[in-house]
Design an enzyme around this catalytic site. Structure first.
Site, PDB file in Angstrom:
ATOM      1  N   ASP A 109     -77.491  33.909 -15.774  1.00 11.67           N
ATOM      2  CA  ASP A 109     -77.839  34.145 -14.332  1.00 11.67           C
ATOM      3  C   ASP A 109     -79.051  34.951 -14.825  1.00 11.67           C
ATOM      4  OD1 ASP A 109     -78.113  35.875 -11.893  1.00 11.67           O
ATOM      5  OD2 ASP A 109     -76.068  35.273 -11.418  1.00 11.67           O
ATOM      6  N   ILE A 110     -80.159  34.720 -13.875  1.00  9.25           N
ATOM      7  CA  ILE A 110     -81.422  35.353 -14.079  1.00  9.25           C
ATOM      8  C   ILE A 110     -81.479  36.799 -13.513  1.00  9.25           C
ATOM      9  CG2 ILE A 110     -82.970  33.595 -14.805  1.00  9.25           C
ATOM     10  CD1 ILE A 110     -84.144  33.766 -11.850  1.00  9.25           C
ATOM     11  N   GLU A 144     -74.861  32.761  -2.080  1.00 12.04           N
ATOM     12  CA  GLU A 144     -76.175  32.877  -2.663  1.00 12.04           C
ATOM     13  C   GLU A 144     -76.833  31.567  -2.864  1.00 12.04           C
ATOM     14  OE1 GLU A 144     -73.462  33.007  -4.891  1.00 12.04           O
ATOM     15  OE2 GLU A 144     -72.769  35.158  -4.695  1.00 12.04           O
ATOM     16  N   HIS A 158     -70.710  27.203  -7.488  1.00 14.27           N
ATOM     17  CA  HIS A 158     -70.819  27.752  -8.869  1.00 14.27           C
ATOM     18  C   HIS A 158     -69.852  28.915  -9.199  1.00 14.27           C
ATOM     19  CE1 HIS A 158     -73.249  30.110  -6.188  1.00 14.27           C
ATOM     20  NE2 HIS A 158     -73.286  31.135  -6.751  1.00 14.27           N
ATOM     21  N   HIS A 218     -69.075  32.204 -11.351  1.00 12.99           N
ATOM     22  CA  HIS A 218     -69.749  33.347 -12.013  1.00 12.99           C
ATOM     23  C   HIS A 218     -68.667  33.778 -13.362  1.00 12.99           C
ATOM     24  CE1 HIS A 218     -73.023  34.761  -9.171  1.00 12.99           C
ATOM     25  NE2 HIS A 218     -71.881  34.225  -8.341  1.00 12.99           N
TER      26      HIS A 218
END
Length: 129
Positions: A29-30, A88, A93, A95
Site C-alpha cells: 500500500d503506498i 477506497e 481487496h 489489507h
C-alpha cells in the site's frame, strides 16, 4: 469498472509487488498505516468482495494466507491483521497489516510514508521470504 488497481495489474501504474500468480496480485500500500502494509487483489475486476464467487474467494484467501505467512516471517509483530473495507477503490481487496495491537488497525491514524528505495527493500524482504 476500471480502477487504479486494474492499471496496476496491467503495468500502467508501477507498484511494489510482493506476490503474483495468474489470478491474484499482492503489493505494498503506498499509504500504509504500518510498515509492510500489503493489498491483495483478484486480477479479475470485481468491485465488492462478497460478489466474488465462492471458489475464487477461497483461492483469494489462500493466496492472502501465503502472503501473510511470508510477512509474518519478515516483520517483528504479534500478528498479521486482515481487514476488508472496500470503500477506497472499486475493486475487491484485502489489507494485510503487521500489528502488535488492535490500535494498529486504525485507518483513521496518519498514513506513513517511506522513500521508494525503502518501499522496494520492504517488498523484496516479503518476496524473498
Amino acid at each position: 469498472m476500471s480502477s487504479i488497481f486494474t492499471k496496476i495489474i496491467s503495468g500502467e501504474i508501477p507498484s511494489y509487488k510482493v506476490a503474483e500468480d495468474e489470478k491474484f496480485l499482492a503489493f505494498l500500500d503506498i499509504q500504509p498505516i504500518s510498515k509492510g502494509h500489503v493489498l491483495v487483489i483478484p486480477k479479475q475486476e470485481i468491485d465488492y468482495i462478497f460478489s466474488i464467487n465462492d471458489d475464487l474467494l477461497g483461492e483469494l484467501m489462500a493466496f492472502a494466507k501465503s502472503v501473510a505467512n511470508k510477512m509474518d516471517s519478515v516483520f517483528d509483530c504479534k500478528r498479521i491483521g486482515m481487514t476488508v473495507i472496500g470503500l477506497e477503490v472499486p475493486h475487491a481487496h484485502i489489507h494485510l497489516i503487521p500489528i502488535n495491537g488492535i490500535a494498529d488497525m486504525d485507518f483513521g491514524q496518519a498514513k506513513l510514508s517511506f522513500p521508494p528505495d525503502e518501499m522496494e527493500a520492504i517488498a523484496n524482504m516479503i518476496r524473498e521470504a
